[in-house]
Structures are given as structure tokens and as C-alpha cells.
Motif scaffolding. Structure first.
Motif, PDB file in Angstrom:
ATOM      1  N   VAL A  70     -18.394  17.168  21.177  1.00  7.08           N
ATOM      2  CA  VAL A  70     -18.007  18.474  21.722  1.00  7.08           C
ATOM      3  C   VAL A  70     -17.311  19.301  20.650  1.00  7.08           C
ATOM      4  O   VAL A  70     -17.548  20.511  20.544  1.00  7.08           O
ATOM      5  CB  VAL A  70     -17.132  18.324  22.986  1.00  7.08           C
ATOM      6  CG1 VAL A  70     -16.510  19.645  23.395  1.00  7.08           C
ATOM      7  CG2 VAL A  70     -17.955  17.764  24.120  1.00  7.08           C
ATOM      8  N   VAL A  71     -16.479  18.664  19.838  1.00  5.45           N
ATOM      9  CA  VAL A  71     -15.806  19.386  18.753  1.00  5.45           C
ATOM     10  C   VAL A  71     -16.846  19.991  17.814  1.00  5.45           C
ATOM     11  O   VAL A  71     -16.764  21.168  17.450  1.00  5.45           O
ATOM     12  CB  VAL A  71     -14.827  18.467  17.987  1.00  5.45           C
ATOM     13  CG1 VAL A  71     -14.354  19.113  16.699  1.00  5.45           C
ATOM     14  CG2 VAL A  71     -13.641  18.110  18.871  1.00  5.45           C
ATOM     15  N   GLY A  72     -17.844  19.218  17.429  1.00  6.13           N
ATOM     16  CA  GLY A  72     -18.899  19.728  16.553  1.00  6.13           C
ATOM     17  C   GLY A  72     -19.670  20.869  17.192  1.00  6.13           C
ATOM     18  O   GLY A  72     -19.940  21.888  16.542  1.00  6.13           O
ATOM     19  N   LEU A  73     -19.997  20.720  18.459  1.00  3.91           N
ATOM     20  CA  LEU A  73     -20.711  21.767  19.190  1.00  3.91           C
ATOM     21  C   LEU A  73     -19.871  23.040  19.262  1.00  3.91           C
ATOM     22  O   LEU A  73     -20.362  24.139  18.990  1.00  3.91           O
ATOM     23  CB  LEU A  73     -21.049  21.269  20.596  1.00  3.91           C
ATOM     24  CG  LEU A  73     -21.670  22.265  21.560  1.00  3.91           C
ATOM     25  CD1 LEU A  73     -23.008  22.771  21.049  1.00  3.91           C
ATOM     26  CD2 LEU A  73     -21.836  21.618  22.926  1.00  3.91           C
ATOM     27  N   LEU A  74     -18.591  22.888  19.593  1.00  4.91           N
ATOM     28  CA  LEU A  74     -17.713  24.058  19.682  1.00  4.91           C
ATOM     29  C   LEU A  74     -17.486  24.702  18.319  1.00  4.91           C
ATOM     30  O   LEU A  74     -17.368  25.927  18.232  1.00  4.91           O
ATOM     31  CB  LEU A  74     -16.384  23.678  20.335  1.00  4.91           C
ATOM     32  CG  LEU A  74     -16.478  23.372  21.834  1.00  4.91           C
ATOM     33  CD1 LEU A  74     -15.147  22.889  22.367  1.00  4.91           C
ATOM     34  CD2 LEU A  74     -16.979  24.584  22.605  1.00  4.91           C
ATOM     35  N   ASN A  75     -17.431  23.895  17.271  1.00  2.00           N
ATOM     36  CA  ASN A  75     -17.313  24.471  15.918  1.00  2.00           C
ATOM     37  C   ASN A  75     -18.493  25.396  15.635  1.00  2.00           C
ATOM     38  O   ASN A  75     -18.326  26.485  15.080  1.00  2.00           O
ATOM     39  CB  ASN A  75     -17.233  23.376  14.865  1.00  2.00           C
ATOM     40  CG  ASN A  75     -15.906  22.650  14.859  1.00  2.00           C
ATOM     41  OD1 ASN A  75     -14.919  23.112  15.429  1.00  2.00           O
ATOM     42  ND2 ASN A  75     -15.882  21.487  14.225  1.00  2.00           N
ATOM     43  N   GLU A  76     -19.698  24.954  16.020  1.00  2.00           N
ATOM     44  CA  GLU A  76     -20.890  25.770  15.810  1.00  2.00           C
ATOM     45  C   GLU A  76     -20.818  27.061  16.626  1.00  2.00           C
ATOM     46  O   GLU A  76     -21.120  28.148  16.108  1.00  2.00           O
ATOM     47  CB  GLU A  76     -22.146  24.975  16.190  1.00  2.00           C
ATOM     48  CG  GLU A  76     -22.432  23.800  15.290  1.00  2.00           C
ATOM     49  CD  GLU A  76     -23.534  22.890  15.822  1.00  2.00           C
ATOM     50  OE1 GLU A  76     -24.215  23.266  16.806  1.00  2.00           O
ATOM     51  OE2 GLU A  76     -23.716  21.801  15.255  1.00  2.00           O
ATOM     52  N   LEU A  77     -20.430  26.954  17.884  1.00  2.00           N
ATOM     53  CA  LEU A  77     -20.364  28.136  18.749  1.00  2.00           C
ATOM     54  C   LEU A  77     -19.258  29.092  18.302  1.00  2.00           C
ATOM     55  O   LEU A  77     -19.449  30.310  18.293  1.00  2.00           O
ATOM     56  CB  LEU A  77     -20.157  27.720  20.210  1.00  2.00           C
ATOM     57  CG  LEU A  77     -21.298  26.928  20.848  1.00  2.00           C
ATOM     58  CD1 LEU A  77     -20.917  26.478  22.250  1.00  2.00           C
ATOM     59  CD2 LEU A  77     -22.585  27.732  20.859  1.00  2.00           C
ATOM     60  N   GLU A  78     -18.116  28.529  17.917  1.00  2.00           N
ATOM     61  CA  GLU A  78     -17.000  29.356  17.468  1.00  2.00           C
ATOM     62  C   GLU A  78     -17.315  30.076  16.158  1.00  2.00           C
ATOM     63  O   GLU A  78     -16.957  31.242  15.987  1.00  2.00           O
ATOM     64  CB  GLU A  78     -15.744  28.499  17.277  1.00  2.00           C
ATOM     65  CG  GLU A  78     -14.760  28.649  18.385  1.00  2.00           C
ATOM     66  CD  GLU A  78     -13.431  27.989  18.072  1.00  2.00           C
ATOM     67  OE1 GLU A  78     -12.426  28.537  18.534  1.00  2.00           O
ATOM     68  OE2 GLU A  78     -13.394  26.953  17.379  1.00  2.00           O
ATOM     69  N   SER A  79     -17.984  29.395  15.253  1.00  2.00           N
ATOM     70  CA  SER A  79     -18.285  30.011  13.950  1.00  2.00           C
ATOM     71  C   SER A  79     -19.183  31.233  14.113  1.00  2.00           C
ATOM     72  O   SER A  79     -19.172  32.128  13.271  1.00  2.00           O
ATOM     73  CB  SER A  79     -18.925  28.996  13.005  1.00  2.00           C
ATOM     74  OG  SER A  79     -20.239  28.689  13.422  1.00  2.00           O
ATOM     75  N   ARG A  80     -19.932  31.279  15.199  1.00  6.21           N
ATOM     76  CA  ARG A  80     -20.807  32.427  15.478  1.00  6.21           C
ATOM     77  C   ARG A  80     -20.161  33.427  16.433  1.00  6.21           C
ATOM     78  O   ARG A  80     -20.782  34.416  16.808  1.00  6.21           O
ATOM     79  CB  ARG A  80     -22.125  31.933  16.072  1.00  6.21           C
ATOM     80  CG  ARG A  80     -22.903  31.091  15.066  1.00  6.21           C
ATOM     81  CD  ARG A  80     -24.276  30.756  15.541  1.00  6.21           C
ATOM     82  NE  ARG A  80     -25.030  31.951  15.887  1.00  6.21           N
ATOM     83  CZ  ARG A  80     -26.089  31.930  16.690  1.00  6.21           C
ATOM     84  NH1 ARG A  80     -26.495  30.790  17.208  1.00  6.21           N
ATOM     85  NH2 ARG A  80     -26.736  33.035  16.969  1.00  6.21           N
ATOM     86  N   GLY A  81     -18.939  33.141  16.854  1.00  7.65           N
ATOM     87  CA  GLY A  81     -18.237  34.060  17.750  1.00  7.65           C
ATOM     88  C   GLY A  81     -18.746  34.025  19.180  1.00  7.65           C
ATOM     89  O   GLY A  81     -18.547  34.981  19.931  1.00  7.65           O
TER      90      GLY A  81
END
Length: 149
Positions: A70-81
Motif C-alpha cells: 500500500v505504501v508503494g501504491l500510495l507513493n505512486e498516486l501521491e507523486s502524480r497528485g
């Protein structure tokens, strides 16, 4: 006796469902690719839209993923705003995740692209047949889920 076996096997739906699922998945991946999304992103964004702000731990449970994934998934989503994490006001040890306006907009674009894919894949069915298929798949899914739990 052999005719009965052949006739019964012809009526089996599993192979047809599998074929359509693979075809739908390939077409969906092609539609999501230009948006920079994969199916796991789409599922997470959809959960965030439906549930609103949710703790990272609850999101992991909802997505049936371990915390690291989930951390990895959220990192991806957060990096794209598309999503944001912030500390919970009630418990500073927890993170609350929410969908951003950009996430909502991209999710809408993705859903439109996927609707077009479904229209293409199920073009041979009229609207009533598509509704019936949806109802049958919903019932089969609910029954399968009940057996798993």
C-alpha cells in the motif's frame, strides 16, 4: 454416452468467462495505459472516492494488500497528485488518505475509457442483455465471495 459428455462440456461457461475476462483485461490495460494507470491504481482511486478519507491501514484492508504494498501504491498516486496522505488529527501515528481533485478527474477519464472498452467487448449484446449479464455476474460473484469468507 460420448454425445452427452460433449453436449455438457459445450454448455460450460467457465472457459467463455475466462476468455472474455482476458480480452476485457487486455483492452482495459490498453485504455488505461495512456492515462498512466494500471488496474491497481484504478481500484485504489475508486475505493478512495467511495469511502472518502480513510486510514492507510483501512485502505490496505479494503484492497487486501499488506502495508508495504500500500505504501508503494500510495507513493505512486501521491507523486502524480492523485491522492494525499496526512497525519490523523485523532491519532498522529496514523495516516489518512484521500483523493485529490486531480485524482477525481483522472478517475472519471479512466471510467469513460473503460466504458468504451465494455461497449466494444459487449457490442453483440443489446442493453437488456447487458443488464442481465451484469445481474448474473453480480449474483455469481456474491455467491463465490460468500463461499470464500
Amino acid at each position: 454416452m460420448e454425445e452427452q459428455v460433449v453436449e455438457r462440456s459445450v454448455r460450460r461457461s467457465g472457459a467463455l468467462v475466462d476468455y472474455l475476462a482476458r480480452h476485457l483485461r487486455r483492452r482495459s490495460e490498453s485504455a488505461l495505459g495512456p492515462l498512466g494507470l494500471r488496474s491497481r491504481h484504478l481500484v485504489a482511486l475508486t475505493v478512495l472516492r467511495e469511502r472518502g478519507a480513510i486510514t492507510q491501514q483501512d485502505l490496505a484492508r479494503e484492497l487486501v494488500l499488506d502495508g508495504t504494498n500500500v505504501v508503494g501504491l500510495l507513493n505512486e498516486l501521491e507523486s502524480r497528485g492523485l491522492a494525499e496522505r496526512r497525519r490523523s488529527a485523532e491519532d498522529r501515528r496514523r495516516h489518512v488518505v484521500s483523493l485529490t481533485d486531480d485524482g477525481v478527474a483522472l478517475l472519471c477519464r479512466a471510467e469513460s475509457a473503460l466504458a468504451a472498452v465494455e461497449d466494444e467487448v459487449f457490442a453483440a449484446l443489446d442493453p437488456a442483455q447487458r443488464e442481465q449479464l451484469h445481474e448474473l455476474l453480480t449474483a455469481a460473484t456474491a455467491a463465490a465471495s460468500a463461499r470464500i469468507c
